[in-house]
Design a protein around this motif. Structure first.
Motif, PDB file in Angstrom:
ATOM      1  N   TYR A  33      32.960  -4.602 -13.313  1.00 43.90           N
ATOM      2  CA  TYR A  33      31.867  -3.741 -12.871  1.00 43.90           C
ATOM      3  C   TYR A  33      32.410  -2.395 -12.380  1.00 43.90           C
ATOM      4  CZ  TYR A  33      29.700  -8.331 -13.051  1.00 43.90           C
ATOM      5  OH  TYR A  33      29.277  -9.569 -13.468  1.00 43.90           O
ATOM      6  N   GLN A  34      33.298  -1.827 -13.172  1.00 42.11           N
ATOM      7  CA  GLN A  34      33.865  -0.520 -12.871  1.00 42.11           C
ATOM      8  C   GLN A  34      33.083   0.513 -13.687  1.00 42.11           C
ATOM      9  OE1 GLN A  34      38.098  -0.599 -12.904  1.00 42.11           O
ATOM     10  NE2 GLN A  34      38.340   1.558 -12.447  1.00 42.11           N
ATOM     11  N   PHE A  35      31.887   0.799 -13.225  1.00 41.94           N
ATOM     12  CA  PHE A  35      30.971   1.636 -13.998  1.00 41.94           C
ATOM     13  C   PHE A  35      30.640   2.919 -13.253  1.00 41.94           C
ATOM     14  CE2 PHE A  35      28.561  -1.714 -11.760  1.00 41.94           C
ATOM     15  CZ  PHE A  35      27.785  -0.962 -10.901  1.00 41.94           C
ATOM     16  N   GLY A  36      30.330   3.970 -14.041  1.00 42.89           N
ATOM     17  CA  GLY A  36      29.809   5.199 -13.485  1.00 42.89           C
ATOM     18  C   GLY A  36      28.296   5.142 -13.398  1.00 42.89           C
ATOM     19  N   PHE A  37      27.705   6.194 -12.834  1.00 52.22           N
ATOM     20  CA  PHE A  37      26.266   6.236 -12.618  1.00 52.22           C
ATOM     21  C   PHE A  37      25.593   7.225 -13.570  1.00 52.22           C
ATOM     22  CE2 PHE A  37      26.589   5.089  -7.807  1.00 52.22           C
ATOM     23  CZ  PHE A  37      26.807   3.758  -8.154  1.00 52.22           C
ATOM     24  N   GLU A  38      24.391   6.871 -13.965  1.00 46.82           N
ATOM     25  CA  GLU A  38      23.500   7.776 -14.692  1.00 46.82           C
ATOM     26  C   GLU A  38      22.071   7.402 -14.363  1.00 46.82           C
ATOM     27  OE1 GLU A  38      21.993   7.208 -18.523  1.00 46.82           O
ATOM     28  OE2 GLU A  38      21.336   5.522 -17.324  1.00 46.82           O
ATOM     29  N   GLY A  39      21.139   8.325 -14.644  1.00 47.70           N
ATOM     30  CA  GLY A  39      19.728   8.071 -14.388  1.00 47.70           C
ATOM     31  C   GLY A  39      18.915   8.334 -15.637  1.00 47.70           C
ATOM     32  N   ALA A  40      17.734   7.763 -15.706  1.00 49.50           N
ATOM     33  CA  ALA A  40      16.879   7.916 -16.885  1.00 49.50           C
ATOM     34  C   ALA A  40      15.440   7.674 -16.480  1.00 49.50           C
ATOM     35  CB  ALA A  40      17.301   6.944 -17.978  1.00 49.50           C
ATOM     36  N   THR A  41      14.525   7.988 -17.407  1.00 48.94           N
ATOM     37  CA  THR A  41      13.116   7.779 -17.077  1.00 48.94           C
ATOM     38  C   THR A  41      12.607   6.410 -17.525  1.00 48.94           C
ATOM     39  OG1 THR A  41      12.371   8.806 -19.141  1.00 48.94           O
ATOM     40  CG2 THR A  41      12.588  10.237 -17.214  1.00 48.94           C
ATOM     41  N   ALA A  74      31.267  15.806 -27.124  1.00 51.26           N
ATOM     42  CA  ALA A  74      31.678  16.153 -25.760  1.00 51.26           C
ATOM     43  C   ALA A  74      30.887  15.373 -24.716  1.00 51.26           C
ATOM     44  CB  ALA A  74      31.530  17.650 -25.539  1.00 51.26           C
ATOM     45  N   ILE A  75      29.569  15.228 -24.898  1.00 51.00           N
ATOM     46  CA  ILE A  75      28.750  14.506 -23.925  1.00 51.00           C
ATOM     47  C   ILE A  75      29.068  13.013 -23.966  1.00 51.00           C
ATOM     48  CG2 ILE A  75      26.371  13.843 -23.358  1.00 51.00           C
ATOM     49  CD1 ILE A  75      25.550  16.679 -24.267  1.00 51.00           C
ATOM     50  N   PHE A  76      29.241  12.465 -25.162  1.00 51.53           N
ATOM     51  CA  PHE A  76      29.597  11.053 -25.275  1.00 51.53           C
ATOM     52  C   PHE A  76      30.942  10.797 -24.600  1.00 51.53           C
ATOM     53  CE2 PHE A  76      31.335   7.261 -27.189  1.00 51.53           C
ATOM     54  CZ  PHE A  76      30.240   6.443 -27.425  1.00 51.53           C
ATOM     55  N   ASP A  77      31.905  11.675 -24.836  1.00 47.31           N
ATOM     56  CA  ASP A  77      33.225  11.497 -24.230  1.00 47.31           C
ATOM     57  C   ASP A  77      33.141  11.566 -22.710  1.00 47.31           C
ATOM     58  OD1 ASP A  77      34.209  11.295 -26.781  1.00 47.31           O
ATOM     59  OD2 ASP A  77      35.127  13.286 -26.821  1.00 47.31           O
ATOM     60  N   ALA A  78      32.273  12.426 -22.178  1.00 45.80           N
ATOM     61  CA  ALA A  78      32.077  12.491 -20.728  1.00 45.80           C
ATOM     62  C   ALA A  78      31.514  11.171 -20.199  1.00 45.80           C
ATOM     63  CB  ALA A  78      31.143  13.648 -20.372  1.00 45.80           C
ATOM     64  N   MET A  79      30.589  10.562 -20.945  1.00 45.72           N
ATOM     65  CA  MET A  79      30.038   9.279 -20.526  1.00 45.72           C
ATOM     66  C   MET A  79      31.113   8.193 -20.553  1.00 45.72           C
ATOM     67  SD  MET A  79      26.119   9.181 -22.002  1.00 45.72           S
ATOM     68  CE  MET A  79      26.536   9.357 -23.736  1.00 45.72           C
ATOM     69  N   GLU A  80      31.966   8.223 -21.558  1.00 47.75           N
ATOM     70  CA  GLU A  80      32.999   7.190 -21.655  1.00 47.75           C
ATOM     71  C   GLU A  80      34.060   7.343 -20.563  1.00 47.75           C
ATOM     72  OE1 GLU A  80      34.514   6.139 -25.588  1.00 47.75           O
ATOM     73  OE2 GLU A  80      32.911   4.646 -25.359  1.00 47.75           O
ATOM     74  N   ARG A  81      34.324   8.556 -20.120  1.00 48.28           N
ATOM     75  CA  ARG A  81      35.288   8.695 -19.019  1.00 48.28           C
ATOM     76  C   ARG A  81      34.571   8.649 -17.667  1.00 48.28           C
ATOM     77  NH1 ARG A  81      35.385  14.032 -21.219  1.00 48.28           N
ATOM     78  NH2 ARG A  81      34.383  15.507 -19.785  1.00 48.28           N
ATOM     79  N   ARG A  82      33.262   8.437 -17.690  1.00 51.13           N
ATOM     80  CA  ARG A  82      32.433   8.223 -16.501  1.00 51.13           C
ATOM     81  C   ARG A  82      32.298   9.475 -15.638  1.00 51.13           C
ATOM     82  NH1 ARG A  82      35.728   2.834 -15.811  1.00 51.13           N
ATOM     83  NH2 ARG A  82      37.191   4.318 -14.902  1.00 51.13           N
ATOM     84  N   GLU A  83      32.474  10.650 -16.228  1.00 49.16           N
ATOM     85  CA  GLU A  83      32.294  11.881 -15.464  1.00 49.16           C
ATOM     86  C   GLU A  83      30.816  12.275 -15.518  1.00 49.16           C
ATOM     87  OE1 GLU A  83      34.598  16.102 -14.629  1.00 49.16           O
ATOM     88  OE2 GLU A  83      35.174  14.902 -16.367  1.00 49.16           O
ATOM     89  N   THR A  84      30.019  11.421 -14.909  1.00 48.72           N
ATOM     90  CA  THR A  84      28.566  11.534 -14.936  1.00 48.72           C
ATOM     91  C   THR A  84      28.011  11.274 -13.547  1.00 48.72           C
ATOM     92  OG1 THR A  84      28.199   9.181 -15.377  1.00 48.72           O
ATOM     93  CG2 THR A  84      28.564  10.597 -17.294  1.00 48.72           C
ATOM     94  N   TYR A  85      26.778  11.690 -13.349  1.00 47.15           N
ATOM     95  CA  TYR A  85      26.091  11.299 -12.129  1.00 47.15           C
ATOM     96  C   TYR A  85      24.594  11.225 -12.399  1.00 47.15           C
ATOM     97  CZ  TYR A  85      25.369  16.405 -11.258  1.00 47.15           C
ATOM     98  OH  TYR A  85      25.028  17.723 -11.335  1.00 47.15           O
ATOM     99  N   ALA A  86      23.875  10.618 -11.467  1.00 47.77           N
ATOM    100  CA  ALA A  86      22.433  10.424 -11.603  1.00 47.77           C
ATOM    101  C   ALA A  86      21.709  11.265 -10.574  1.00 47.77           C
ATOM    102  CB  ALA A  86      22.075   8.952 -11.402  1.00 47.77           C
ATOM    103  N   THR A  87      20.533  11.758 -10.944  1.00 44.88           N
ATOM    104  CA  THR A  87      19.635  12.322  -9.950  1.00 44.88           C
ATOM    105  C   THR A  87      18.263  11.694 -10.150  1.00 44.88           C
ATOM    106  OG1 THR A  87      18.428  14.214 -10.917  1.00 44.88           O
ATOM    107  CG2 THR A  87      20.786  14.523 -10.499  1.00 44.88           C
ATOM    108  N   THR A  88      17.450  11.798  -9.122  1.00 45.26           N
ATOM    109  CA  THR A  88      16.094  11.260  -9.205  1.00 45.26           C
ATOM    110  C   THR A  88      15.111  12.277  -9.777  1.00 45.26           C
ATOM    111  OG1 THR A  88      15.715  11.881  -6.895  1.00 45.26           O
ATOM    112  CG2 THR A  88      16.469   9.627  -7.333  1.00 45.26           C
TER     113      THR A  88
END
Length: 639
Positions: free
Chosen positions: A368-376, A441-455
């Motif tokens: 469970y070494q996961f990064g965060f993202e948000g969606a609708t 580039a965006i996919f690679d960012a998701m795979e290295r977990r350089e992402t964040y979520a907002t509400t």
């Protein structure tokens, strides 16, 4: 000054002057080469930019969306997301405040093509009594269609879908809809301006417990069309995520492509999202093979969306004053099983991260070494995450005077009651730090977990971990450059470096079209040497003239919301908050994770806008004020 010289003499003199100029430039160049370049950006990689998008969107091609009245198709959803005005499913004009940078449509894998055939009444559907019933109900619209949609979901959730309605690979309509989804993604992909991804939602349900995953391709149509989406219904599909991961591995091996999966937020999984044992293999203990597969194929996690926020729960984090935010904890997807307290640790992101550290202690790998993202997770084709422009989750709850009281799924026999349209929230959005606005580039960012979520708000959030950051780095104009040079970004692991506590470089900038910031917090989770999971929330930067009390708590920022308008004032809070924070409770022998939570000042919730625009009375207990937020991906420390 040169005078005009006719003929050959003019050309000769020009040549002499040119050569002299070149020799002078060469001398200057040689001198410059011996020095540091004047441009501070010469010889460096571009500092990554933040891009905002939605990773979870349904159109009328999903059975539950189309069945409940959604008629917007992928092409409509893309046009809306890139900033065009469209007509909603109820005929209302709607437009975003600003377009998305990237976008993906994730219509359901199971039943792909079914709703179109049900609405049309194709021969194979009309020959079946259940098919004829659904055809009549869905075409009737309104409550009759909504009730039919709930009935169809319940049958699917319990594995009781009539055989004639079991649309899977091999059914002509299944492939046809997949080809349409791929073609739409290709048509609207405009790298640099508006990036689209080929994607779908794998729709696993275990007796109503939601284990959905959004499957995202890095690839273009040439590779994505070599397959059709994996389903959950046997004999072709499976409910087990391990089988999805095997399908993904086979796809990459056979096509040379690249694919990832994003788990649906877990608050409707009834504890199955972050298991300690394998629910599909008689509850056997998880092993390193499971952990490695999950960590490989599921790099980021959907921490917030329409169906509730999934960061934390007040029963799991009683000392966290902001843990009870848009909480959904009544049951599973089809309300066939009521929620119990024992289920909660298996479905919230913070507890999932803690379980990952515990499993790492016993099996050597953190699943469970996961990064965060948000969606609708919108089912209207309209991804509108702002509170003042909320077009809900289903067509039945698009803007209307009645939508706050619109009844949702209930199960009085189990005591699951009181659910209504007011529970939906407007979240969320995915932010990625990427080299450019493109699929790769965006996919690679998701795979290295350089992402964040907002509400919903477009808060710009930077988070770096290292050992040598200085307090002055937090206010440097080249903050990001310093962060990358001396540390690791969000989503990364920090190697051990002696007994000194790690330092974290944090910067949060408010949405330029939104509210000021209240505070920045660091959430730490760790496992002590006895295997006990611990957590603590630290206030590390805040606005206005406030001070921490002895317990580390911070007074409220205040509240400027005027519900009669509704509106708020940026007379409190800060436009930017930045700091370098060092963990005061660090133990170098204990594995830990750290992530940042940024809170805005209070602002009106969509229910407050509805109350004024429609002149309606708000049902008792419905919140009118919210405090929007952002969650960075964690940084892990491993001794």
């Amino acid at each position: 000054m040169l005078r005009k010289i006719p003929g050959a003499r003019q050309g000769m003199l020009a040549l002499i002057v040119c050569n002299a100029t070149l020799m002078t430039a060469a001398l200057h160049l040689s001198a410059a080469e011996a020095q540091e370049p004047y441009s501070p950006y010469a010889g460096t990689s571009p500092q990554r930019q933040v891009y905002f998008g939605d990773t979870h969107v349904h159109t009328g091609l999903s059975a539950d969306a189309g069945g409940s009245g959604t008629r917007l198709m992928p092409e409509d959803a893309y046009r809306f997301a890139r900033g065009e005005e469209v007509r909603s499913n109820t005929g209302q004009p709607v437009k975003l405040k600003r377009p998305y940078d990237f976008f993906m449509i994730t219509d359901h894998s199971d039943g792909m093509g079914l709703i179109s055939d049900l609405l049309e009444g194709t021969p194979n559907v009309m020959e079946d009594s259940s098919g004829r019933g659904y055809h009549e109900d869905f075409n009737a619209g309104g409550k009759q269609a909504a009730d039919a949609m709930y009935r169809l979901i319940a049958q699917f959730s319990q594995g009781e879908t009539p055989p004639a309605l079991l649309y899977q690979p091999g059914v002509p309509a299944y492939r046809r809809v997949w080809e349409r989804l791929v073609a739409a993604a290709e048509e609207f992909n405009d790298p640099g301006q508006f990036t689209t991804f080929i994607a779908y939602e794998w729709t696993s349900l275990v007796k109503g417990n939601n284990l959905h995953r959004n499957v995202i391709f890095r690839d273009n149509a040439d590779k994505a069309l070599e397959v059709v989406p994996f389903t959950m219904m046997p004999p072709v599909g499976s409910q087990d995520p391990k089988d999805l991961w095997a399908w993904m591995a086979a796809y990459e091996e056979e096509t040379g492509g690249d694919v990832t999966a994003i788990p649906h937020n877990g608050n409707l999984s009834n504890g199955m999202m972050f298991p300690l044992r394998d629910d599909f293999e008689d509850g056997k203990e998880l092993d390193a093979a499971y952990a490695k597969s999950r960590m490989t194929w599921e790099r980021i996690y959907e921490v917030t969306q329409f169906k509730g926020d999934g960061e934390a729960h007040p029963l799991l984090s009683p000392d966290d004053e902001f843990a009870d935010f848009e909480t959904w904890d009544y049951g599973n997807l089809d309300v066939s099983e009521k929620k119990t307290d024992a289920m909660l640790p298996g479905e919230y992101a913070r507890s999932g991260l803690l379980r990952g550290l515990q499993l790492q202690q016993t099996i050597g790998v953190n699943p469970y070494q996961f990064g965060f993202e948000g969606a609708t997770d919108t089912h209207t084709g309209l991804s509108a995450p702002n509170e003042d422009n909320f077009f809900s989750k289903f067509t039945t709850t698009e803007p209307s005077p009645e939508r706050m009281s619109h009844p949702g799924k209930t199960n009085p026999d189990l005591g699951i009651e009181g659910f209504s349209g007011a529970m939906y929230n407007a979240a969320g959005v995915t932010a990625v730090w990427a080299d450019e606005n493109s699929r790769t580039a965006i996919f690679d960012a998701m795979e290295r977990r350089e992402t964040y979520a907002t509400t919903g708000p477009r808060i710009a959030l930077r988070f770096f971990g290292g050992w040598n950051f200085k307090a002055s780095d937090a206010h440097a104009p080249d903050l990001a450059q310093r962060g990358y040079a001396a540390g690791v970004p969000m989503g990364s692991e920090m190697p051990p470096a002696g007994d000194e506590a790690p330092r974290f470089l944090i910067s949060a900038l408010r949405d330029p079209m939104g509210a000021n910031l209240d505070r920045v917090q660091v959430v730490k989770g760790w496992v002590n040497t006895d295997g006990e999971a611990k957590e603590k929330v630290y206030n590390v930067a805040w606005s206005d003239d406030r001070a921490l009390d002895k317990a580390g708590k911070l007074p409220s920022v205040g509240n400027t919301v005027d519900l009669s308008v509704p509106s708020w004032s940026n007379s409190i809070g800060a436009g930017e908050l930045s700091t370098v924070w060092q963990d005061p409770d660090f133990n170098p022998s204990e594995a830990a994770f750290y992530y940042v939570r940024v809170l805005e000042i209070p602002t009106p919730r969509w229910t407050a806008y509805d109350a004024v625009r429609f002149g309606v009375t708000v049902p008792e207990g419905v919140p009118l004020i919210t405090q929007e937020r952002a969650y960075s991906s964690p940084i892990w420390y491993t001794p």
